[in-house]
Design a protein around this motif. Structure first.
Motif, PDB file in Angstrom:
ATOM      1  N   ILE A  22      34.797  19.551 100.254  1.00  0.00           N
ATOM      2  CA  ILE A  22      36.230  19.246 100.936  1.00  0.00           C
ATOM      3  C   ILE A  22      36.161  17.899 101.039  1.00  0.00           C
ATOM      4  O   ILE A  22      36.940  17.656 101.151  1.00  0.00           O
ATOM      5  N   GLY A  23      35.188  17.132 101.500  1.00  0.00           N
ATOM      6  CA  GLY A  23      35.168  16.089 101.283  1.00  0.00           C
ATOM      7  C   GLY A  23      35.112  15.502 100.415  1.00  0.00           C
ATOM      8  O   GLY A  23      36.058  14.440 100.215  1.00  0.00           O
ATOM      9  N   SER A  24      34.825  15.137  98.834  1.00  0.00           N
ATOM     10  CA  SER A  24      35.178  14.779  98.067  1.00  0.00           C
ATOM     11  C   SER A  24      36.558  14.621  98.098  1.00  0.00           C
ATOM     12  O   SER A  24      37.107  14.074  97.106  1.00  0.00           O
ATOM     13  N   THR A  25      37.394  15.626  98.190  1.00  0.00           N
ATOM     14  CA  THR A  25      39.028  16.287  97.777  1.00  0.00           C
ATOM     15  C   THR A  25      39.574  15.122  98.731  1.00  0.00           C
ATOM     16  O   THR A  25      39.999  14.602  98.374  1.00  0.00           O
ATOM     17  N   VAL A  26      38.752  15.230 100.096  1.00  0.00           N
ATOM     18  CA  VAL A  26      39.878  14.559 101.116  1.00  0.00           C
ATOM     19  C   VAL A  26      39.703  12.866 100.748  1.00  0.00           C
ATOM     20  O   VAL A  26      40.832  12.443 100.425  1.00  0.00           O
ATOM     21  N   TYR A  27      38.212  12.290  99.845  1.00  0.00           N
ATOM     22  CA  TYR A  27      38.003  10.781  99.663  1.00  0.00           C
ATOM     23  C   TYR A  27      39.558  10.473  98.383  1.00  0.00           C
ATOM     24  O   TYR A  27      39.418   9.658  98.325  1.00  0.00           O
ATOM     25  N   THR A  28      39.144  11.236  97.507  1.00  0.00           N
ATOM     26  CA  THR A  28      40.183  11.332  96.510  1.00  0.00           C
ATOM     27  C   THR A  28      41.838  11.283  96.958  1.00  0.00           C
ATOM     28  O   THR A  28      42.255  10.872  96.615  1.00  0.00           O
ATOM     29  N   ALA A  29      42.176  11.761  97.833  1.00  0.00           N
ATOM     30  CA  ALA A  29      43.475  11.909  98.361  1.00  0.00           C
ATOM     31  C   ALA A  29      43.659  10.753  99.018  1.00  0.00           C
ATOM     32  O   ALA A  29      44.675  10.558  99.198  1.00  0.00           O
ATOM     33  N   LEU A  30      42.852  10.298 100.324  1.00  0.00           N
ATOM     34  CA  LEU A  30      42.421   9.251 100.639  1.00  0.00           C
ATOM     35  C   LEU A  30      42.994   8.129  99.542  1.00  0.00           C
ATOM     36  O   LEU A  30      43.532   7.098  99.968  1.00  0.00           O
ATOM     37  N   GLY A  31      41.864   7.874  98.930  1.00  0.00           N
ATOM     38  CA  GLY A  31      41.883   6.818  97.647  1.00  0.00           C
ATOM     39  C   GLY A  31      43.144   7.089  97.161  1.00  0.00           C
ATOM     40  O   GLY A  31      43.494   5.682  96.529  1.00  0.00           O
ATOM     41  N   GLY A  32      43.563   8.072  96.718  1.00  0.00           N
ATOM     42  CA  GLY A  32      45.039   8.596  95.939  1.00  0.00           C
ATOM     43  C   GLY A  32      46.021   7.432  97.719  1.00  0.00           C
ATOM     44  O   GLY A  32      46.798   6.328  96.282  1.00  0.00           O
ATOM     45  N   TRP A  33      45.571   7.759  98.219  1.00  0.00           N
ATOM     46  CA  TRP A  33      47.010   7.032  99.212  1.00  0.00           C
ATOM     47  C   TRP A  33      46.930   5.700  99.277  1.00  0.00           C
ATOM     48  O   TRP A  33      47.542   4.954  99.447  1.00  0.00           O
ATOM     49  N   LEU A  34      46.079   4.507  99.695  1.00  0.00           N
ATOM     50  CA  LEU A  34      45.527   3.774  99.932  1.00  0.00           C
ATOM     51  C   LEU A  34      45.353   2.824  98.328  1.00  0.00           C
ATOM     52  O   LEU A  34      46.005   1.606  98.450  1.00  0.00           O
ATOM     53  N   PHE A  35      44.886   3.516  96.969  1.00  0.00           N
ATOM     54  CA  PHE A  35      45.976   3.242  96.036  1.00  0.00           C
ATOM     55  C   PHE A  35      47.107   3.021  95.927  1.00  0.00           C
ATOM     56  O   PHE A  35      47.586   1.657  95.453  1.00  0.00           O
ATOM     57  N   ALA A  36      48.114   3.441  96.325  1.00  0.00           N
ATOM     58  CA  ALA A  36      49.600   3.916  96.167  1.00  0.00           C
ATOM     59  C   ALA A  36      50.033   2.063  97.528  1.00  0.00           C
ATOM     60  O   ALA A  36      50.785   1.316  96.916  1.00  0.00           O
ATOM     61  N   GLU A  37      49.259   1.592  97.970  1.00  0.00           N
ATOM     62  CA  GLU A  37      49.671   0.949  99.383  1.00  0.00           C
ATOM     63  C   GLU A  37      48.425  -0.295  98.586  1.00  0.00           C
ATOM     64  O   GLU A  37      48.290  -1.472  98.754  1.00  0.00           O
ATOM     65  N   SER A  38      48.252  -0.481  97.630  1.00  0.00           N
ATOM     66  CA  SER A  38      47.085  -1.274  97.055  1.00  0.00           C
ATOM     67  C   SER A  38      46.105  -1.967  98.059  1.00  0.00           C
ATOM     68  O   SER A  38      45.717  -3.385  98.299  1.00  0.00           O
ATOM     69  N   SER A  39      45.374  -0.733  98.616  1.00  0.00           N
ATOM     70  CA  SER A  39      44.258  -1.543  98.892  1.00  0.00           C
ATOM     71  C   SER A  39      42.672  -1.256  98.829  1.00  0.00           C
ATOM     72  O   SER A  39      42.745  -0.701  97.972  1.00  0.00           O
ATOM     73  N   PRO A  40      41.604  -2.651  98.316  1.00  0.00           N
ATOM     74  CA  PRO A  40      40.337  -2.384  98.151  1.00  0.00           C
ATOM     75  C   PRO A  40      39.680  -1.862  98.394  1.00  0.00           C
ATOM     76  O   PRO A  40      38.737  -1.239  97.545  1.00  0.00           O
ATOM     77  N   LEU A  41      40.110  -1.143  99.091  1.00  0.00           N
ATOM     78  CA  LEU A  41      39.235   0.532 100.150  1.00  0.00           C
ATOM     79  C   LEU A  41      39.672   1.634  98.885  1.00  0.00           C
ATOM     80  O   LEU A  41      38.806   2.554  98.770  1.00  0.00           O
ATOM     81  N   ALA A  42      40.494   1.741  98.380  1.00  0.00           N
ATOM     82  CA  ALA A  42      41.228   2.618  97.468  1.00  0.00           C
ATOM     83  C   ALA A  42      40.118   2.947  96.401  1.00  0.00           C
ATOM     84  O   ALA A  42      39.545   4.074  96.471  1.00  0.00           O
ATOM     85  N   TRP A  43      39.055   1.770  95.939  1.00  0.00           N
ATOM     86  CA  TRP A  43      38.523   1.471  95.003  1.00  0.00           C
ATOM     87  C   TRP A  43      37.160   2.225  95.035  1.00  0.00           C
ATOM     88  O   TRP A  43      36.469   2.496  95.091  1.00  0.00           O
ATOM     89  N   ILE A  44      36.817   2.291  96.868  1.00  0.00           N
ATOM     90  CA  ILE A  44      35.573   2.774  96.669  1.00  0.00           C
ATOM     91  C   ILE A  44      35.571   3.795  97.664  1.00  0.00           C
ATOM     92  O   ILE A  44      34.254   5.058  96.988  1.00  0.00           O
ATOM     93  N   CYS A  45      36.906   4.627  97.846  1.00  0.00           N
ATOM     94  CA  CYS A  45      37.200   5.784  97.796  1.00  0.00           C
ATOM     95  C   CYS A  45      37.803   6.734  96.622  1.00  0.00           C
ATOM     96  O   CYS A  45      36.253   7.861  96.273  1.00  0.00           O
ATOM     97  N   LEU A  46      37.874   6.448  95.223  1.00  0.00           N
ATOM     98  CA  LEU A  46      37.613   6.634  94.587  1.00  0.00           C
ATOM     99  C   LEU A  46      36.908   6.696  93.551  1.00  0.00           C
ATOM    100  O   LEU A  46      36.147   7.988  92.486  1.00  0.00           O
ATOM    101  N   LEU A  47      35.560   6.041  93.535  1.00  0.00           N
ATOM    102  CA  LEU A  47      34.163   5.664  93.420  1.00  0.00           C
ATOM    103  C   LEU A  47      33.310   6.992  94.309  1.00  0.00           C
ATOM    104  O   LEU A  47      32.201   7.204  93.372  1.00  0.00           O
TER     105      LEU A  47
END
Length: 70
Positions: A22-47
């Motif tokens: 569940i946590g990794s699914t949330v991280y993936t969704a959050l990373g995708g959302w942040l990636f769409a917003e061009s946030s550098p935090l997206a890379w941390i979530c996606l990795l």
């Protein structure tokens, strides 16, 4: 015969595999959302998300392996 309280005491300190999933699914969704917003935090979530999926897979593997034992 083992009581329910004995089982709970033996499992103390271990996080169930499905919480990692569940946590990794949330991280993936959050990373995708942040990636769409061009946030550098997206890379941390996606990795970090694959690490959670790995822990979930290992936990599930151990749980199913122990079910087959007498």
């Amino acid at each position: 015969m083992t009581s329910h309280s004995d089982i709970a005491l033996g499992n103390k300190g271990k996080i169930p595999w499905y919480l990692y999933f569940i946590g990794s699914t949330v991280y993936t969704a959050l990373g995708g959302w942040l990636f769409a917003e061009s946030s550098p935090l997206a890379w941390i979530c996606l990795l970090s998300a694959p690490v959670g999926f790995f822990y979930a897979w290992r936990g599930w593997q151990r749980e199913t392996q122990h079910k087959g034992e007498p």
